[in-house]
Design a protein around this motif. Sequence first.
Motif, PDB file in Angstrom:
ATOM      1  N   THR A  41     -11.313   5.298 -21.356  1.00  0.00           N
ATOM      2  CA  THR A  41     -11.231   5.530 -19.927  1.00  0.00           C
ATOM      3  C   THR A  41      -9.673   5.830 -19.414  1.00  0.00           C
ATOM      4  OG1 THR A  41     -13.309   3.893 -19.637  1.00  0.00           O
ATOM      5  CG2 THR A  41     -11.608   4.111 -17.698  1.00  0.00           C
ATOM      6  N   ARG A  42      -9.470   6.643 -18.602  1.00  0.00           N
ATOM      7  CA  ARG A  42      -8.349   7.009 -18.237  1.00  0.00           C
ATOM      8  C   ARG A  42      -8.365   7.842 -17.037  1.00  0.00           C
ATOM      9  NH1 ARG A  42      -6.774  12.387 -19.571  1.00  0.00           N
ATOM     10  NH2 ARG A  42      -8.430  13.591 -20.896  1.00  0.00           N
ATOM     11  N   TYR A  43      -7.169   7.586 -16.117  1.00  0.00           N
ATOM     12  CA  TYR A  43      -7.116   8.113 -14.814  1.00  0.00           C
ATOM     13  C   TYR A  43      -6.026   9.136 -14.440  1.00  0.00           C
ATOM     14  CZ  TYR A  43     -10.140   4.437 -12.972  1.00  0.00           C
ATOM     15  OH  TYR A  43     -11.281   3.510 -12.844  1.00  0.00           O
ATOM     16  N   ASP A  64      -5.462  17.669 -14.759  1.00  0.00           N
ATOM     17  CA  ASP A  64      -6.315  16.663 -14.277  1.00  0.00           C
ATOM     18  C   ASP A  64      -7.673  16.900 -14.897  1.00  0.00           C
ATOM     19  OD1 ASP A  64      -7.489  15.053 -12.423  1.00  0.00           O
ATOM     20  OD2 ASP A  64      -8.017  16.558 -10.846  1.00  0.00           O
ATOM     21  N   ASP A  65      -7.884  15.992 -15.886  1.00  0.00           N
ATOM     22  CA  ASP A  65      -9.002  15.909 -16.693  1.00  0.00           C
ATOM     23  C   ASP A  65      -9.405  14.581 -17.042  1.00  0.00           C
ATOM     24  OD1 ASP A  65      -6.724  15.126 -18.209  1.00  0.00           O
ATOM     25  OD2 ASP A  65      -7.182  16.554 -19.918  1.00  0.00           O
ATOM     26  N   GLY A  66      -9.009  13.720 -16.190  1.00  0.00           N
ATOM     27  CA  GLY A  66      -9.546  12.188 -16.112  1.00  0.00           C
ATOM     28  C   GLY A  66     -10.091  11.786 -14.937  1.00  0.00           C
ATOM     29  N   LEU A  67     -10.188  10.515 -14.846  1.00  0.00           N
ATOM     30  CA  LEU A  67     -11.164  10.006 -13.648  1.00  0.00           C
ATOM     31  C   LEU A  67     -10.288   9.894 -12.458  1.00  0.00           C
ATOM     32  CD1 LEU A  67     -12.675   6.853 -15.538  1.00  0.00           C
ATOM     33  CD2 LEU A  67     -14.028   8.626 -14.753  1.00  0.00           C
ATOM     34  N   THR A  68     -10.850   9.738 -11.284  1.00  0.00           N
ATOM     35  CA  THR A  68     -10.185   9.688 -10.044  1.00  0.00           C
ATOM     36  C   THR A  68     -10.660   8.259  -9.579  1.00  0.00           C
ATOM     37  OG1 THR A  68     -10.714  11.977  -9.539  1.00  0.00           O
ATOM     38  CG2 THR A  68     -10.424  10.562  -7.707  1.00  0.00           C
ATOM     39  N   MET A  69      -9.454   7.541  -8.952  1.00  0.00           N
ATOM     40  CA  MET A  69      -9.508   6.147  -8.382  1.00  0.00           C
ATOM     41  C   MET A  69      -9.896   6.475  -7.037  1.00  0.00           C
ATOM     42  SD  MET A  69      -7.154   3.041  -8.642  1.00  0.00           S
ATOM     43  CE  MET A  69      -7.856   2.341 -10.152  1.00  0.00           C
ATOM     44  N   ASN A  70     -10.957   6.087  -6.478  1.00  0.00           N
ATOM     45  CA  ASN A  70     -11.110   6.210  -4.779  1.00  0.00           C
ATOM     46  C   ASN A  70     -10.677   4.767  -4.115  1.00  0.00           C
ATOM     47  OD1 ASN A  70     -12.101   6.964  -2.378  1.00  0.00           O
ATOM     48  ND2 ASN A  70     -14.252   6.874  -2.896  1.00  0.00           N
ATOM     49  N   LEU A  71      -9.557   5.201  -3.289  1.00  0.00           N
ATOM     50  CA  LEU A  71      -8.972   3.813  -2.723  1.00  0.00           C
ATOM     51  C   LEU A  71      -9.681   3.632  -1.481  1.00  0.00           C
ATOM     52  CD1 LEU A  71      -5.209   4.912  -3.258  1.00  0.00           C
ATOM     53  CD2 LEU A  71      -6.751   3.492  -4.562  1.00  0.00           C
ATOM     54  N   GLY A  72     -10.424   4.649  -0.926  1.00  0.00           N
ATOM     55  CA  GLY A  72     -11.141   4.300   0.393  1.00  0.00           C
ATOM     56  C   GLY A  72     -10.175   4.428   1.629  1.00  0.00           C
ATOM     57  N   VAL A  73     -10.484   3.840   2.635  1.00  0.00           N
ATOM     58  CA  VAL A  73      -9.651   3.741   3.789  1.00  0.00           C
ATOM     59  C   VAL A  73      -9.069   2.545   3.730  1.00  0.00           C
ATOM     60  CG1 VAL A  73      -9.659   3.688   6.273  1.00  0.00           C
ATOM     61  CG2 VAL A  73     -11.495   4.937   5.322  1.00  0.00           C
ATOM     62  N   ASN A  74      -7.716   2.551   3.103  1.00  0.00           N
ATOM     63  CA  ASN A  74      -6.885   1.437   2.853  1.00  0.00           C
ATOM     64  C   ASN A  74      -6.182   1.162   4.330  1.00  0.00           C
ATOM     65  OD1 ASN A  74      -4.792  -0.461   2.220  1.00  0.00           O
ATOM     66  ND2 ASN A  74      -4.492   0.400  -0.006  1.00  0.00           N
ATOM     67  N   ILE A  89       1.211   6.414  -2.374  1.00  0.00           N
ATOM     68  CA  ILE A  89      -0.012   6.882  -3.169  1.00  0.00           C
ATOM     69  C   ILE A  89       0.372   7.409  -4.516  1.00  0.00           C
ATOM     70  CG2 ILE A  89      -2.193   8.478  -3.356  1.00  0.00           C
ATOM     71  CD1 ILE A  89      -2.457   7.998  -0.314  1.00  0.00           C
ATOM     72  N   ASN A  90       1.333   8.143  -4.292  1.00  0.00           N
ATOM     73  CA  ASN A  90       1.853   8.688  -5.742  1.00  0.00           C
ATOM     74  C   ASN A  90       2.414   7.570  -6.747  1.00  0.00           C
ATOM     75  OD1 ASN A  90       1.740  11.585  -5.479  1.00  0.00           O
ATOM     76  ND2 ASN A  90       3.404  11.577  -4.047  1.00  0.00           N
ATOM     77  N   THR A  91       2.844   6.291  -5.972  1.00  0.00           N
ATOM     78  CA  THR A  91       3.388   5.251  -6.995  1.00  0.00           C
ATOM     79  C   THR A  91       2.180   4.569  -7.393  1.00  0.00           C
ATOM     80  OG1 THR A  91       5.142   4.987  -5.469  1.00  0.00           O
ATOM     81  CG2 THR A  91       4.715   3.181  -6.797  1.00  0.00           C
ATOM     82  N   ILE A  92       0.989   4.536  -6.767  1.00  0.00           N
ATOM     83  CA  ILE A  92      -0.201   4.172  -7.287  1.00  0.00           C
ATOM     84  C   ILE A  92      -0.667   4.923  -8.194  1.00  0.00           C
ATOM     85  CG2 ILE A  92      -2.734   3.546  -6.751  1.00  0.00           C
ATOM     86  CD1 ILE A  92      -1.759   2.594  -3.914  1.00  0.00           C
ATOM     87  N   LEU A  93      -0.586   6.037  -8.176  1.00  0.00           N
ATOM     88  CA  LEU A  93      -0.941   7.269  -9.232  1.00  0.00           C
ATOM     89  C   LEU A  93      -0.197   6.999 -10.393  1.00  0.00           C
ATOM     90  CD1 LEU A  93      -2.924   9.446 -10.308  1.00  0.00           C
ATOM     91  CD2 LEU A  93      -1.044  11.214  -9.092  1.00  0.00           C
ATOM     92  N   ASP A  94       1.051   6.896 -10.357  1.00  0.00           N
ATOM     93  CA  ASP A  94       1.944   6.613 -11.592  1.00  0.00           C
ATOM     94  C   ASP A  94       1.432   5.245 -12.298  1.00  0.00           C
ATOM     95  OD1 ASP A  94       3.096   9.132 -10.983  1.00  0.00           O
ATOM     96  OD2 ASP A  94       4.752   7.971  -9.857  1.00  0.00           O
ATOM     97  N   SER A  95       1.025   4.138 -11.292  1.00  0.00           N
ATOM     98  CA  SER A  95       0.681   3.020 -12.240  1.00  0.00           C
ATOM     99  C   SER A  95      -0.474   3.036 -13.178  1.00  0.00           C
ATOM    100  CB  SER A  95       0.610   1.751 -11.119  1.00  0.00           C
ATOM    101  OG  SER A  95       2.049   1.614 -10.243  1.00  0.00           O
ATOM    102  N   ILE A  96      -1.456   3.743 -12.521  1.00  0.00           N
ATOM    103  CA  ILE A  96      -2.854   3.828 -13.214  1.00  0.00           C
ATOM    104  C   ILE A  96      -2.995   4.830 -14.267  1.00  0.00           C
ATOM    105  CG2 ILE A  96      -3.908   2.743 -10.997  1.00  0.00           C
ATOM    106  CD1 ILE A  96      -4.942   5.753 -10.663  1.00  0.00           C
ATOM    107  N   CYS A  97      -1.808   5.614 -14.222  1.00  0.00           N
ATOM    108  CA  CYS A  97      -1.890   6.725 -15.181  1.00  0.00           C
ATOM    109  C   CYS A  97      -1.522   6.110 -16.756  1.00  0.00           C
ATOM    110  CB  CYS A  97      -0.969   7.834 -15.029  1.00  0.00           C
ATOM    111  SG  CYS A  97      -1.125   8.928 -13.708  1.00  0.00           S
ATOM    112  N   VAL A  98      -1.257   4.919 -16.672  1.00  0.00           N
ATOM    113  CA  VAL A  98      -0.847   4.172 -18.003  1.00  0.00           C
ATOM    114  C   VAL A  98      -2.204   3.605 -18.521  1.00  0.00           C
ATOM    115  CG1 VAL A  98       1.455   3.688 -17.299  1.00  0.00           C
ATOM    116  CG2 VAL A  98      -0.417   1.881 -16.929  1.00  0.00           C
ATOM    117  N   VAL A  99      -3.164   3.621 -17.730  1.00  0.00           N
ATOM    118  CA  VAL A  99      -4.666   2.873 -18.114  1.00  0.00           C
ATOM    119  C   VAL A  99      -5.304   4.035 -19.251  1.00  0.00           C
ATOM    120  CG1 VAL A  99      -6.756   2.378 -17.413  1.00  0.00           C
ATOM    121  CG2 VAL A  99      -4.898   1.750 -15.992  1.00  0.00           C
ATOM    122  N   GLU A 100      -5.467   3.594 -20.469  1.00  0.00           N
ATOM    123  CA  GLU A 100      -6.237   4.337 -21.539  1.00  0.00           C
ATOM    124  C   GLU A 100      -6.791   3.165 -22.317  1.00  0.00           C
ATOM    125  OE1 GLU A 100      -4.052   7.272 -23.482  1.00  0.00           O
ATOM    126  OE2 GLU A 100      -3.277   8.620 -21.921  1.00  0.00           O
TER     127      GLU A 100
END
Length: 554
Positions: A41-43, A64-74, A89-100
């Motif tokens: 699993t990776r984002y 862009d070949d991984g999962l998409t994290m849906n933040l909804g209406v934050n 949002i780019n900071t959040i994206l950089d944080s979850i990209c380490v998820v493998e």
Amino acid sequence: MGCFATIDRYGKLLLVPYGNTTSKSVDSRHRFNSSFSDFVTRYTAVSSTNKKTETAEYYAKDPDDGLTMNLGVNPLLQFGLDETRERIINTILDSICVVEYVPFDSDTIGDPALDLGDVLKFTGGHADETKISAITYINTKINGKQSIRCVGKNPRLSEAKSKNDKNISGLISSINASRLSIYSFTNAFELVIGSERFPIINMEFASGDETNAEFHAEAILHVTTDPLERNLTAEATVDLGTTTDEDGNEVENKKVVSFPISWSEDGKAGITVTYMLDGHEVEEFHPMETWSSGDHLLNLYYPIIELEANQLHTFDVLLTMTNGTAVIGVQNIMATITGQGLGVQERWDGRITADDTLPRLLLASMETHTLHDTLSLQFIAPGRTGLTDSIASIALTGMPLHTIRDDLRLFAPIVRDVVETADARKMAYEKKYVLDVDVFSLRKDYEMSGTVESRLNRGRMIRLTIPSAPFEALTSITVLPFDTLPFVNKYVLYALNLVLNDFTRVEGEQVVMRRSYDERITGMDMEIDRGRLAAFSLGLGNMELIENLEVTNA
């Protein structure tokens, strides 16, 4: 922040980021049973809904070949500038990209030190020792087994199901590419056009795709032309009658009379338009008009072609007048830029652009010196280098210096806000002037008491000074009753023993003010425009009231 929140065993709130550092290794001897997924699993993307614009925004990595994290209406992302939202949002994206992580489900002998978010590595058996997993569920039984779990989806299935949605950069881009966007402009203050170039229109727009756009504008100008002086010489023939010559013939006598005539008439003023696209002048096209005095309508059009994708553009219009001036009133300019694939025009983002233009200065009566420079060349190794040319200081002496004035007008938008008394402790204000019980209001009634004691000829006095500077006006002053100590006269001053001045005299046994004066005053002889004048200083500032003044010519 790119973290998930949890409550620890001490009842405290923890913000834990996803990581890739292994906290513990679990081998097959410490597992009762386990099952591992055959995917990782990776984002690579984040989706967030912008409540203000009611659009879905999509941020992704390449590829862009991984999962998409849906933040909804934050709710924490619905305020502030668009740049701030994009940065978060780019900071959040950089944080979850380490998820493998490899999803798993296992019953182990248990480790009470494990918490949510800890990264594990499984060895032995059918586990892949090169992969890691994070704990997303944990259940520990006292004197029993410990169940841990890592949940996750297969990115291949997600890619097959929503690949078309990932290829577009959010819902907003797909909508804007197929609709006509309009950027509008109107002037907020009066503009005066003269012989120098003057900007009348400044527009900023963005192109989301490679597209074309059109610029249209109309402006109402009141033109005042320079008067044109006309001169000519008028000639007229005057018939003086007939006379008879020596031979008896009648001769007609005529005389030509000439006199000059001059008058002023309305001239012709010329206007020249200059277009500026992205700071560069459009040199091949300059619209021109010739007008007389009065109101005129200026129509402008310019095609903006071959715009690049994902670029921010500026478009400026400058006017120049010859043989006259023109005035454009407030909101008398209507300009638009239209096209498909342009970014949607947003509200004011807090940026103020100010232009400062200085007129050309004439440096006259100044000695000039010849500037010499020295250039040296040498072979050097390729690398980041540069060429520096230094010029010594030049003293500008013997030159008149004129005053330079700079006027900068800022028109800030009016933002409506509500101030509540519940936020009184967050604000800084003078509580001695402001009431904050139900609403914020100015205090209108004040009580003051005198503390400065002064001595008089007979008795003592309490002096009170009321400052009026902090108040706009004082409507009324009420003196409240007060108690004083009884006055005891222990010392008597007789009038004959007092030192008198020019304004007091002794009448009986009392000192009274003099009410009439007979004094000789010497004036000063002064010269005026016609004649001379004797000026006298009467010293009337020492008198409270003058009832009668008699001047006798000495």
